[in-house]
Enzyme design. Structure first.
Site, short mmCIF file in Angstrom:
data_model
loop_
_atom_site.label_atom_id
_atom_site.label_comp_id
_atom_site.label_asym_id
_atom_site.label_seq_id
_atom_site.Cartn_x
_atom_site.Cartn_y
_atom_site.Cartn_z
N LYS B 28 -39.94 -36.94 -8.83
CA LYS B 28 -41.27 -36.83 -10.07
C LYS B 28 -42.32 -36.94 -9.02
O LYS B 28 -43.71 -35.73 -9.27
CB LYS B 28 -41.75 -37.14 -11.14
CG LYS B 28 -41.68 -36.97 -11.75
CD LYS B 28 -41.64 -37.30 -13.69
CE LYS B 28 -40.73 -37.54 -13.63
NZ LYS B 28 -40.43 -38.26 -15.68
N ARG B 98 -43.78 -42.59 -16.83
CA ARG B 98 -42.87 -42.09 -16.44
C ARG B 98 -42.15 -43.09 -15.32
O ARG B 98 -42.44 -42.67 -14.24
CB ARG B 98 -43.07 -40.15 -16.90
CG ARG B 98 -43.39 -40.11 -17.63
CD ARG B 98 -43.34 -38.39 -18.07
NE ARG B 98 -44.31 -37.88 -16.92
CZ ARG B 98 -44.35 -36.65 -17.23
NH1 ARG B 98 -42.60 -35.97 -17.56
NH2 ARG B 98 -45.00 -35.80 -16.42
N GLY B 107 -33.43 -38.48 -17.78
CA GLY B 107 -33.23 -39.34 -19.52
C GLY B 107 -32.53 -41.04 -19.47
O GLY B 107 -32.93 -41.44 -20.35
N MET B 109 -34.20 -43.31 -17.49
CA MET B 109 -34.97 -44.65 -18.07
C MET B 109 -35.80 -43.88 -18.45
O MET B 109 -35.81 -43.42 -19.72
CB MET B 109 -35.17 -44.99 -16.18
CG MET B 109 -34.23 -45.33 -15.76
SD MET B 109 -35.44 -45.83 -13.92
CE MET B 109 -35.18 -43.84 -12.78
N ARG B 342 -38.41 -30.13 -10.52
CA ARG B 342 -37.38 -30.82 -9.77
C ARG B 342 -36.65 -29.61 -8.96
O ARG B 342 -36.21 -28.63 -9.79
CB ARG B 342 -36.58 -31.90 -9.45
CG ARG B 342 -35.70 -31.81 -11.06
CD ARG B 342 -35.58 -32.55 -12.21
NE ARG B 342 -35.50 -32.63 -13.01
CZ ARG B 342 -35.54 -33.65 -14.00
NH1 ARG B 342 -35.91 -34.38 -14.01
NH2 ARG B 342 -34.84 -33.10 -15.45
N HIS B 458 1.48 -40.82 -9.85
CA HIS B 458 2.31 -38.94 -9.74
C HIS B 458 1.89 -37.72 -10.91
O HIS B 458 1.89 -36.35 -9.24
CB HIS B 458 3.58 -40.06 -10.24
CG HIS B 458 5.16 -38.87 -9.82
ND1 HIS B 458 5.20 -37.43 -10.96
CD2 HIS B 458 5.60 -38.32 -9.18
CE1 HIS B 458 6.07 -37.04 -9.98
NE2 HIS B 458 6.26 -37.09 -9.37
N GLU B 747 0.77 -43.74 9.84
CA GLU B 747 0.27 -44.14 7.72
C GLU B 747 0.48 -45.55 7.86
O GLU B 747 1.03 -46.15 6.68
CB GLU B 747 1.48 -43.32 6.89
CG GLU B 747 3.16 -43.84 7.26
CD GLU B 747 3.30 -42.78 6.91
OE1 GLU B 747 2.74 -42.60 5.59
OE2 GLU B 747 4.62 -41.75 6.50
N SER B 766 -0.08 -37.49 12.45
CA SER B 766 -1.04 -36.61 11.18
C SER B 766 -1.14 -38.25 10.03
O SER B 766 -0.03 -38.80 10.20
CB SER B 766 0.46 -36.07 10.45
OG SER B 766 -0.18 -35.36 9.27
N CYS B 833 -2.73 -35.92 6.27
CA CYS B 833 -2.61 -35.46 5.70
C CYS B 833 -1.89 -36.58 4.30
O CYS B 833 -1.72 -36.04 2.61
CB CYS B 833 -0.80 -34.66 5.68
SG CYS B 833 0.13 -36.08 5.85
N TYR B 853 -7.41 -31.35 12.13
CA TYR B 853 -7.26 -30.31 10.34
C TYR B 853 -7.03 -30.93 10.46
O TYR B 853 -7.17 -32.07 9.74
CB TYR B 853 -6.54 -29.73 10.84
CG TYR B 853 -4.98 -30.44 11.08
CD1 TYR B 853 -3.68 -30.67 9.26
CD2 TYR B 853 -3.83 -30.33 12.46
CE1 TYR B 853 -3.00 -31.27 9.41
CE2 TYR B 853 -2.76 -30.79 12.33
CZ TYR B 853 -1.99 -31.39 11.19
OH TYR B 853 -1.24 -32.53 10.49
#
Lengths: 891, 891
Positions: B28, B98, B107, B109, B342, B458, B747, B766, B833, B853
């Protein structure tokens, strides 16, 4: 490029090789060469190198180039030196063809003796020896051995023929067979060969030789050799050497014979020559046990000259090799020939005694002595064992999970064990598997037997910690609680029946086997004192009770590296309060239960601190998932529900909410400390109040508080702030000075990877390699039974990573953890408190990585002390391990 | 050392700050300064820096040194510029105080308006304005606001007083209160304050200012501000700036007023000025909704001059900031003052349209346009959503697990969902939690609602993969299967009742809510085409069926990065064969079952390969532990037992032997491929036979076979050898050319740490970041619900690592993995993945680490494409994001 030299000649004139060339010539070949160089009487011969064997395999079993030429050159030289002719009709040169790898693999590979005999040379042998019996005996031995080893014909066909012949002629010993019988056997053996192969027994000596060498190569990959290598960590890639040596004959009558001996007693280590001898026999007769050998003293009585020569020779050899030796020799018509020498296998007791006495005899240095004992062997010395001379009725075999032996009556529940032990009963606790609730019963029993679970199962780990014998995963075992018995095959063992466990071999024995007490000899104490002088690693213990702490200190512990507070909660007088705590519905209820636990914990810590006065004690705050403490049966639920004033249904509902899919990765460790900070606050209070009270009364206490399962520095930061706030308030209240430290377990990959940040809030690191191995591999120890044995057997993994630290993976993470941790705090104290802390290879690895200490169960402490010393010595002086002559490696 | 400058003045003469100083002045403050610099009419004032706020907190809320002096200097300057006097009796200077943080926190503060009024200055204000109503209105507003914000008195006490006064005098709007009423309220308000604080309302304007500034500082740490920061990833350490500004008054009569507006439509993005206005009102009235604001067009009708000025101003601002803006302004007696500007918040649809149109208007570059849309927003555009204008009866709220909306009748079993869907029913599947067996039912339903489970449960993962809406972990939900209903509080919803799920917010709504269709606008397609031009990362999809593959391709998938073969096994026509396979007692039985599965798998692969013609398809061989496929109830056991020709007891015994303590770390992934090589052989056969047949008929197929859960290069070596042997045999049989590759999931931490060795046997890597996160942290996703939310809430973890890749830990391991892998194979293809593949921050991380990728569920593909483009653009040109003036950052 120069052609590879494939063979090394040895003979009375000296040898092309020596003891330092074990890798190339194998142990047997190198030592035969060495003996020739020492002017010891060895039948001349030559060694085909291990490289040649490897080449043979690498080219799909093609005969290596240049090998034939070298063999024939060596044969000519042999013929010249012996004056005999290979395949000759007059005085035939006979050969032995024997394997010999770098490392001793006794009996694993193949041997052919008396090679070169055929229907022509047998005549020459008969004439030359003027001993037809001997010649025919040699021939029938050769055909049988060659057929078995080279042609792959089942031995039993030949043995049957001998038995029939003996029966027919009414004799009992092979040595008593008549010449006619031997001749008939030779002829029968030939027809067995023909029947099995479709061909006549090969008469061409060169072909015999060629085929035998191939067979010895090939035997490197026979099943038992492979299994042996797996057990003893010998790589497949080494290959074996082949020793082709001119035969000498122990079967030329009563002035001849063959023997094996040790230069000192391999059981006790006493400096007594120790051996066995057979008159009129060939080498394999002693091993095969067809005839009972005589004591070596008998040899001295009957052929004293040869015996005197033997004494001179073995003394010369022992001085040269500077170790206890295992030797093989043959006496041919009174003349001694040495056929083999190597370092002798020995018991732990003997290893220690020989090492220490050889230092006293100024044969070896202290450092060498330390390297003469395998740390793992020491385990044998610390536990009662079954009398090795006893006859045993072995029911089945499980895993040798915790060494020692136990004799007791079968019980199936921990309660019964405790109850009966209280009135002096000796018991063996038999369970499908044990759980933390069984600890009291395990402690009360003489030994633990489980039907499932591996070397790192709960039963195994806890038993080793207690120094109690345990046989785990005895797969043949079927337990029927209903009928109060277990069965193994057809045999049923009832509750109350006596059995004996051998935790060192995994045997389960029916009845009471006689035990022998362990003796911690003077030699043992001497050796350990030498170890302590050289090692850099401190050795602490994992101990959870004052009792274990005392034992550990006796074995040389230099503090506690891991005190698991949760084990304290399973005793029946405290488990109820623990359960109230974990099933509390709110902070207030939990607070009440914690207040009950506080004095109990505090009292435990006072006992442990007293036992470890002046030494550091690392206490790990609560680690396991809370559901481990849940009631196991309806009675327990009923008791607890009444205690808590709620219904059993409500209580079970609360308990259910604690169940987890993967408890190992669940709500445990410092995650409990985050969500229930009052638990850690209570534990800190118990530790620090205990320390303050003892300090006040003049006992020196060094508490180290350890936060488990830290993955993120924020967890440690929060936990540390809580601990410090509680501790400092208490210390201020007591108005004394007390130094304590707060550190972190490093047991998750993320902790290792971010160790620089974790070190900011950590006074020390302790690597929990059990969990670190589980998470790095993504393998649950408890579930690994379905594939890990398969992996090790099929060499997918070279070792079980829960036994030996996986240096490439887990080890690399540990290294990153230490480097990063010390990049933040250069003097950060680093230890290990997983099961690996007492395993020699892992101890060596810890030494190399710059650990400050290892921590292991009390009974492993001597093992760790020696392993640490060996690691330190290895860095100092690799050269001290060579024989006098100064060659690279001895034997 | 120079003293820190704590305040920055702004006014008609220009400002000390500018839009580039957002970090120091807050959004602001920086934009107020920027507007002054643009000669836009802004009431003068000054900004207290965010640094000052931070200093305030760092010194335990001590008033920062030098601040008072600077405030008073600025006050003098304000008095000079406005000609008014702070606390003056004639023409008092009134202030607004402000907050204004770096990032917009609307809104969250506190604000105080009309500060400086007291019993003296009220007279001056009355005289000067010649408007007693206005003066008294301002005073009562001030007392109420100050009491609420600074003194912490509950607003409702004041609001009640107003209501009573309105009732008493019979008016309905605050604006209609008489002067007498306002005076009476002022007096009543003062006594409320006195009652609550024990003191008179503070009269000293300097004290009022001091207290208000402190209150704004402190409001940085109020509960809602903290929560907001946590949601939007704003660090606590930033602090807020405070803007102290001279008041202008919209409440001076009908020529005055206050408004808020957007420079373009924030819902659609259309280039229409869009705003609301209230005559005779102060700023908070619009927001508070006490009176219904008028359309901005009304302003043009009544005060056309001010409206014209507003149009000029907003156009100037939009050109300057080059973005759609949200502005606040006040008209005081016909004169326009700007109070704030803003960048405006907007819907996804608007964001895309504005970005694309601004490029067409040549206001911004394409690269900037790409950065104007948050990738996560795109998700909104791809799913049906609830009509935002509809009235809803919200039952409860769960986690927004998979976006979109679903309307259907409640069913409680997957079977019922399938059955009813087959006859055209619309259904919502309600489960405590879902399991792989429910997949058919999930697919048949319009949406899934679960009572437990988190964002990565899941249900959530599968639903996102299907692009099906899902609300997970709706904790208020109690399901009673017995009674065929679920309850939320007092409300019961029966089987067959209609409900609506809002997967984007987590709302569970009673009845049928009206839905609106997604529209993929031309602007969307334009933006995505720009994204595709700049991004370096390829975007693949995780898809297990031909159907998903087709959807994914429509969304721009460039291949399949993860095809999970196991999902194919859950359909009712194949699960029986699968169960026969896993419960087989020996190799022969298993072989029979595998033969049944082969044609089914092959057929699936043919469909997937066809859908992905010409693009690579990575198929992961069987991964989950076998017990996931076990029968779930006695009926299923009975069927299966009959099939296998054994008793149910025997079958259950076999099934029990598959149970595991920590299935996540158990016998799964390539461990199955080691111990049951025939499973992988069958799968390879299905893949390669499908590929060969399609290749033969002219369809281009690029199969990539992926081995899961590799921890040691030996596992991959063995698995690869098996795959290659089977594949090459089949290809030879078909007599065609087919290229395929074999790669490894990375993994497990050990795989990353030893990636150099694994790369030897791998054509691609992967990274499976779901499992890698679980093992690196040692946290089971399924069990993390008990502590992970606590961790995120308490900032122990900055993000949920299962949502955003943990760059310090998991990320560091990935980096090690890539570096080591490429040290062996410099051109090694690397993808991801895990669920992270569709999460923008993680996509950016993958770009930085040099991935080839990412792979994500079909509906996440546009998100990933845009995130990848932003990552690429960020590297290219950080400067293109600044406003024209060339300052560092805009708004």
């Amino acid at each position: 490029m120069a052609r590879k030299k494939r063979t090394y000649f040895f003979g009375p004139e000296g040898a092309e090789g020596d003891a330092g060339m074990k890798n190339l010539l194998g142990g047997k070949g190198a030592n035969l060469a060495e003996m020739c160089n020492l002017n010891i009487n060895v039948p001349p011969g030559f060694t085909i190198t291990t490289e040649t064997c490897v080449d043979y395999f690498n080219t799909s079993n093609n005969w290596p180039g240049g090998l034939n030429r070298e063999i024939y050159t060596n044969l000519s030289r042999l013929e010249k030196e012996t004056g005999k002719k290979f395949g000759g009709e007059q005085d035939p040169l006979l050969l032995s063809v024997r394997s010999g790898a770098r490392a001793s693999m006794p009996g694993m590979m193949d041997t052919v003796l008396n090679l070169g005999l055929n229907d022509l040379s047998i005549k020459g042998l008969t004439e030359k020896s003027n001993n037809e019996w001997f010649a025919q005996d040699s021939y029938r031995r050769f055909i049988m051995m060659f057929s078995d080893v080279v042609l792959g014909i089942n031995r039993s066909e030949f043995e049957n023929a001998i038995d029939i012949e003996k029966k027919r002629t009414g004799v009992t010993s092979d040595a008593d067979l008549s010449i006619a019988s031997l001749k008939s056997l030779v002829s029968k053996f030939k027809s067995i060969t023909k029947k099995n192969t479709g061909n006549d027994f090969p008469q061409d000596p060169k072909k015999q030789l060629h085929l035998s060498i191939s067979a010895v190569f090939t035997s490197w990959f026979n099943k038992r050799a492979k299994e042996y290598r797996r057990l003893y960590d010998i790589p497949d890639s080494w290959g074996t050497a082949v020793n082709v040596q001119s035969m000498v004959f122990g079967n030329m009558g009563e002035g001849s014979g063959t023997g094996v001996a040790f230069t000192r007693d391999p059981c006790t280590g006493k400096r007594d020559f120790f051996g066995e001898f057979l008159f009129n026999a060939q080498g394999e007769d002693v091993v095969a046990g067809i005839r009972t050998p005589l004591s070596i003293d008998e040899m001295g009585k009957r052929i004293p000259k040869a015996r005197k020569e033997l004494d001179r020779t073995y003394n010369k050899l022992e001085k040269h090799y500077r170790d206890m030796l295992d030797i093989e020799f043959t006496v041919e018509n009174g003349k001694l020939f040495m056929l083999q020498t190597r370092v002798g296998k020995r018991t732990a007791e003997a290893a220690v005694r020989i090492a220490v006495e050889m230092v006293e005899e100024k044969m070896i240095s202290r450092q060498e002595a330390l390297n003469r004992v395998h740390p793992e062997q020491l385990d044998q010395l610390l536990h009662e064992t079954i009398d090795p001379t006893a006859k045993l009725d072995v029911l089945t075999k499980g895993l040798p999970a915790s060494p020692g032996a136990g004799v007791g009556m079968v019980v199936f529940t921990a309660e019964e064990a405790i109850e009966k032990a209280a009135i002096g009963g000796k018991l063996i606790l038999v369970r499908k598997e044990t759980s933390p609730e069984d600890i009291g019963g395990m402690n009360a029993a003489q030994g633990i037997l489980t039907a499932t679970g591996g070397m790192t199962s709960h039963a195994a780990v806890v038993a080793r910690g207690m120094g109690k014998c345990c046989v785990a995963g005895a797969a043949g075992l079927k337990i029927s609680h209903k009928n109060g018995l277990f069965t193994v095959g057809e045999t049923a063992i009832h509750r109350g029946d006596w059995i004996t466990l051998d935790g060192s071999t995994g045997r389960v024995i029916k009845g009471k086997a006689p035990l022998v007490k362990p003796k911690l000899s003077k030699a043992f104490r001497t050796l350990m004192s030498w170890a302590d002088k050289v090692r850099k690693l401190k050795v602490r213990t994992n101990a959870d009770t004052p009792h274990d702490s005392k034992i550990a200190r006796k074995f040389g512990a230099e503090g506690i590296g891991l005190c698991r507070t949760e084990h304290m909660f399973f005793d029946s007088d405290r488990i109820v309060a623990m359960r109230e705590m974990i099933l509390a519905n709110n902070k207030a209820e939990r607070g009440e239960a914690l207040e009950k636990l506080l004095p109990i914990q505090k009292n435990d810590f006072m006992g442990i601190f007293r036992a470890m006065e002046g030494l550091p004690v690392t206490v790990r705050l609560l680690d396991p998932p809370l559901h481990e403490f849940l009631p196991k049966n309806n009675d327990d639920y009923a008791v607890l529900a009444k205690d808590l004033g709620i219904s059993v249904t409500d209580l079970k509902f609360r308990a259910d909410s604690l169940e987890e899919f993967n408890p190992m990765l669940g709500h445990r460790g410092c995650r409990l400390g985050m969500t229930f900070p009052d638990i850690y606050a209570m534990q800190t209070r118990a530790i620090i109040e205990a320390a303050c009270e003892l300090t006040k009364s003049g006992t020196k206490v060094i508490p180290e508080i350890m936060i488990p399962l830290v993955g993120h520095y924020q967890e440690l930061k929060v936990a540390r702030e809580n601990v410090v706030a509680v501790a400092n308030t208490i210390i201020a209240k007591y108005g004394i000075k007390l130094k304590y430290s707060v550190g972190s377990m490093i047991e998750l990959p993320r902790a290792a990877i971010t160790a620089d940040k974790i070190a900011d809030y950590s006074d020390f690191f302790s690597f929990g390699t059990n969990d670190l191995t589980q998470t790095t591999f993504g393998i649950s120890r408890d579930d690994s039974g379905k594939f890990l044995p398969f992996y090790v057997e099929n060499e997918i993994f070279s070792d079980d990573p829960f036994v030996t630290i996986d240096s490439d993976g887990v080890g690399a993470l540990i290294q990153i953890g230490i480097e990063k941790g010390r990049s933040t705090k250069p003097k950060l104290k680093v230890g290990i408190c997983g099961e690996h802390g007492g395993e020699p290879k892992s101890v060596q690895f810890c030494h190399e990585l710059g650990f400050d200490y290892v921590s292991c169960s009390p009974y492993r402490i001597p093992v760790a002390r020696l392993a640490a010393a060996q690691a330190a010595v290895a860095k100092q002086k690799p050269k001290s391990l060579t024989p006098k002559k100064g060659k690279k490696s001895s034997i």
